[in-house]
Motif scaffolding. Structure first.
Motif, PDB file in Angstrom:
ATOM      1  N   VAL A 135      11.556   2.089  -2.588  1.00 23.41           N
ATOM      2  CA  VAL A 135      10.121   1.944  -2.881  1.00 23.41           C
ATOM      3  C   VAL A 135       9.645   3.117  -3.743  1.00 23.41           C
ATOM      4  N   VAL A 136      10.014   4.327  -3.353  1.00 22.85           N
ATOM      5  CA  VAL A 136       9.577   5.528  -4.074  1.00 22.85           C
ATOM      6  C   VAL A 136      10.155   5.549  -5.483  1.00 22.85           C
ATOM      7  N   ALA A 137      11.459   5.314  -5.599  1.00 21.64           N
ATOM      8  CA  ALA A 137      12.117   5.376  -6.904  1.00 21.64           C
ATOM      9  C   ALA A 137      11.595   4.281  -7.835  1.00 21.64           C
ATOM     10  N   HIS A 138      11.406   3.097  -7.317  1.00 20.49           N
ATOM     11  CA  HIS A 138      10.912   1.981  -8.142  1.00 20.49           C
ATOM     12  C   HIS A 138       9.520   2.294  -8.705  1.00 20.49           C
ATOM     13  N   TYR A 139       8.648   2.816  -7.866  1.00 22.65           N
ATOM     14  CA  TYR A 139       7.285   3.139  -8.302  1.00 22.65           C
ATOM     15  C   TYR A 139       7.292   4.307  -9.301  1.00 22.65           C
TER      16      TYR A 139
ATOM     17  N   ASN B  32       2.290  19.899 -11.001  1.00 23.05           N
ATOM     18  CA  ASN B  32       3.341  19.068 -10.408  1.00 23.05           C
ATOM     19  C   ASN B  32       3.143  18.878  -8.908  1.00 23.05           C
ATOM     20  N   LYS B  33       2.744  19.940  -8.222  1.00 26.59           N
ATOM     21  CA  LYS B  33       2.482  19.823  -6.777  1.00 26.59           C
ATOM     22  C   LYS B  33       1.361  18.820  -6.528  1.00 26.59           C
ATOM     23  N   LYS B  34       0.319  18.916  -7.328  1.00 24.11           N
ATOM     24  CA  LYS B  34      -0.827  18.006  -7.197  1.00 24.11           C
ATOM     25  C   LYS B  34      -0.395  16.559  -7.461  1.00 24.11           C
ATOM     26  N   ASP B  35       0.429  16.358  -8.496  1.00 21.72           N
ATOM     27  CA  ASP B  35       0.895  15.017  -8.841  1.00 21.72           C
ATOM     28  C   ASP B  35       1.787  14.437  -7.742  1.00 21.72           C
ATOM     29  N   LEU B  36       2.672  15.243  -7.183  1.00 22.16           N
ATOM     30  CA  LEU B  36       3.540  14.758  -6.108  1.00 22.16           C
ATOM     31  C   LEU B  36       2.730  14.428  -4.852  1.00 22.16           C
ATOM     32  N   LEU B  37       1.704  15.201  -4.571  1.00 20.86           N
ATOM     33  CA  LEU B  37       0.830  14.864  -3.441  1.00 20.86           C
ATOM     34  C   LEU B  37       0.123  13.538  -3.681  1.00 20.86           C
ATOM     35  N   LYS B  38      -0.241  13.276  -4.933  1.00 17.31           N
ATOM     36  CA  LYS B  38      -0.919  12.026  -5.276  1.00 17.31           C
ATOM     37  C   LYS B  38       0.019  10.827  -5.117  1.00 17.31           C
ATOM     38  N   ILE B  39       1.264  10.939  -5.588  1.00 18.64           N
ATOM     39  CA  ILE B  39       2.191   9.820  -5.446  1.00 18.64           C
ATOM     40  C   ILE B  39       2.507   9.584  -3.970  1.00 18.64           C
ATOM     41  N   LYS B  40       2.595  10.660  -3.206  1.00 18.64           N
ATOM     42  CA  LYS B  40       2.817  10.536  -1.758  1.00 18.64           C
ATOM     43  C   LYS B  40       1.668   9.758  -1.118  1.00 18.64           C
ATOM     44  N   GLN B  41       0.446  10.136  -1.470  1.00 18.66           N
ATOM     45  CA  GLN B  41      -0.745   9.469  -0.926  1.00 18.66           C
ATOM     46  C   GLN B  41      -0.752   7.987  -1.296  1.00 18.66           C
ATOM     47  N   ILE B  42      -0.503   7.675  -2.556  1.00 20.40           N
ATOM     48  CA  ILE B  42      -0.499   6.288  -3.023  1.00 20.40           C
ATOM     49  C   ILE B  42       0.538   5.457  -2.267  1.00 20.40           C
ATOM     50  N   LEU B  43       1.751   5.971  -2.189  1.00 16.72           N
ATOM     51  CA  LEU B  43       2.835   5.199  -1.576  1.00 16.72           C
ATOM     52  C   LEU B  43       2.703   5.086  -0.055  1.00 16.72           C
ATOM     53  N   GLU B  44       2.197   6.132   0.575  1.00 18.22           N
ATOM     54  CA  GLU B  44       2.058   6.064   2.034  1.00 18.22           C
ATOM     55  C   GLU B  44       0.870   5.205   2.452  1.00 18.22           C
ATOM     56  N   GLN B  45      -0.124   5.065   1.590  1.00 23.12           N
ATOM     57  CA  GLN B  45      -1.261   4.198   1.894  1.00 23.12           C
ATOM     58  C   GLN B  45      -0.907   2.720   1.717  1.00 23.12           C
ATOM     59  N   ASN B  46       0.032   2.446   0.833  1.00 20.35           N
ATOM     60  CA  ASN B  46       0.384   1.065   0.498  1.00 20.35           C
ATOM     61  C   ASN B  46       1.616   0.582   1.259  1.00 20.35           C
ATOM     62  N   LYS B  47       1.654   0.852   2.551  1.00 19.94           N
ATOM     63  CA  LYS B  47       2.799   0.407   3.364  1.00 19.94           C
ATOM     64  C   LYS B  47       2.707  -1.050   3.670  1.00 19.94           C
TER      65      LYS B  47
ATOM     66  N   VAL C 297      15.579   8.287   7.865  1.00 21.91           N
ATOM     67  CA  VAL C 297      15.344   6.853   7.752  1.00 21.91           C
ATOM     68  C   VAL C 297      13.883   6.636   7.338  1.00 21.91           C
ATOM     69  N   GLY C 298      13.684   5.978   6.205  1.00 25.36           N
ATOM     70  CA  GLY C 298      12.336   5.687   5.730  1.00 25.36           C
ATOM     71  C   GLY C 298      11.608   6.859   5.101  1.00 25.36           C
ATOM     72  N   VAL C 299      12.309   7.980   4.873  1.00 29.23           N
ATOM     73  CA  VAL C 299      11.691   9.161   4.272  1.00 29.23           C
ATOM     74  C   VAL C 299      12.514   9.570   3.043  1.00 29.23           C
ATOM     75  N   THR C 300      11.813   9.719   1.925  1.00 27.30           N
ATOM     76  CA  THR C 300      12.464  10.068   0.662  1.00 27.30           C
ATOM     77  C   THR C 300      12.020  11.442   0.195  1.00 27.30           C
ATOM     78  N   LYS C 301      12.986  12.254  -0.221  1.00 28.02           N
ATOM     79  CA  LYS C 301      12.652  13.520  -0.870  1.00 28.02           C
ATOM     80  C   LYS C 301      12.676  13.258  -2.376  1.00 28.02           C
ATOM     81  N   MET C 302      11.521  13.455  -3.006  1.00 23.71           N
ATOM     82  CA  MET C 302      11.419  13.299  -4.450  1.00 23.71           C
ATOM     83  C   MET C 302      11.305  14.670  -5.087  1.00 23.71           C
TER      84      MET C 302
END
Length: 146
Positions: A16-20, A131-146, A99-104
Motif C-alpha cells: 500500500v505504501v510503496a504503490h501510493y 522531508n520530515k514534514k512530507d513523510l509525516l503527511k504521507i503517513k497521515q494520508i495512508l493511515e487515515q485511508n485504511k 506485520v502491517g508496518v512499513t519503514k519508508m
C-alpha cells in the motif's frame, strides 16, 4: 554535497505504501513544496519514465524533470533530475518493519552549483525539515485511508 536521509514508520502494509508513494500523481498531495506534476513520457511508471515537476523551495519556483533510473516495485524507486537548477537524486525505499508496518526512507542527494553551493549547510537543514514534514503527511494520508 547535499545528502539528506529521512525515514518514518507507517502503519500500513508495504504494498500500500510503496504503490501510493511511487505514483508521481500523488506527489502534490503529500509533498508540501510540489505544486504540480506532468508526465513527459507515457504511464505507467517504469525505468526511463520522465515527469516534469513544479515546486517551491525557499521561496523560489523550481521547474525540473525527474527520470526514473532504478525501479523495483515495492522495494525501491530512484529518480534523478534530467534538467533544472539543482542536480538531484531522490531515492525512496520501503521495508517491512513489522506485520502491517512499513519503514519508508526518503533520500535526496545532489551537488549544488552557483549560489546554492554557498548555502549547502542551510539547504541540507531545510531539506531535512521539509522531508520530515512530507513523510509525516504521507503517513497521515495512508493511515487515515485504511
Amino acid at each position: 554535497m547535499v545528502d539528506v536521509r529521512t525515514e518514518i514508520s507507517i502503519n500500513r502494509p508495504i504494498d500500500v505504501v510503496a504503490h501510493y508513494a511511487a505514483d508521481p500523481d500523488h506527489a502534490p498531495q503529500w509533498y508540501d513544496n510540489i505544486k504540480a506534476i506532468e508526465w513527459v513520457t507515457m504511464k505507467p511508471l517504469q525505468l526511463g519514465s520522465k515527469m516534469a515537476f513544479i515546486a517551491y523551495f525557499l521561496g523560489r519556483k523550481l521547474e525540473y524533470v525527474y527520470e526514473v533510473t532504478d525501479y523495483v516495485p515495492g522495494k525501491k524507486l530512484v529518480m534523478t533530475t534530467a534538467n533544472g537548477p539543482f542536480p538531484m537524486e531522490t531515492t525512496y525505499t520501503w521495508n517491512t518493519e513489522n506485520v502491517g508496518v512499513t519503514k519508508m526512507t526518503l533520500q535526496n542527494k545532489g551537488v549544488p552549483t552557483g549560489f546554492s553551493k554557498m548555502v549547502t549547510p542551510f539547504m541540507s537543514f531545510m531539506m531535512k525539515k521539509a522531508n520530515k514534514k512530507d513523510l509525516l503527511k504521507i503517513k497521515q494520508i495512508l493511515e487515515q485511508n485504511k
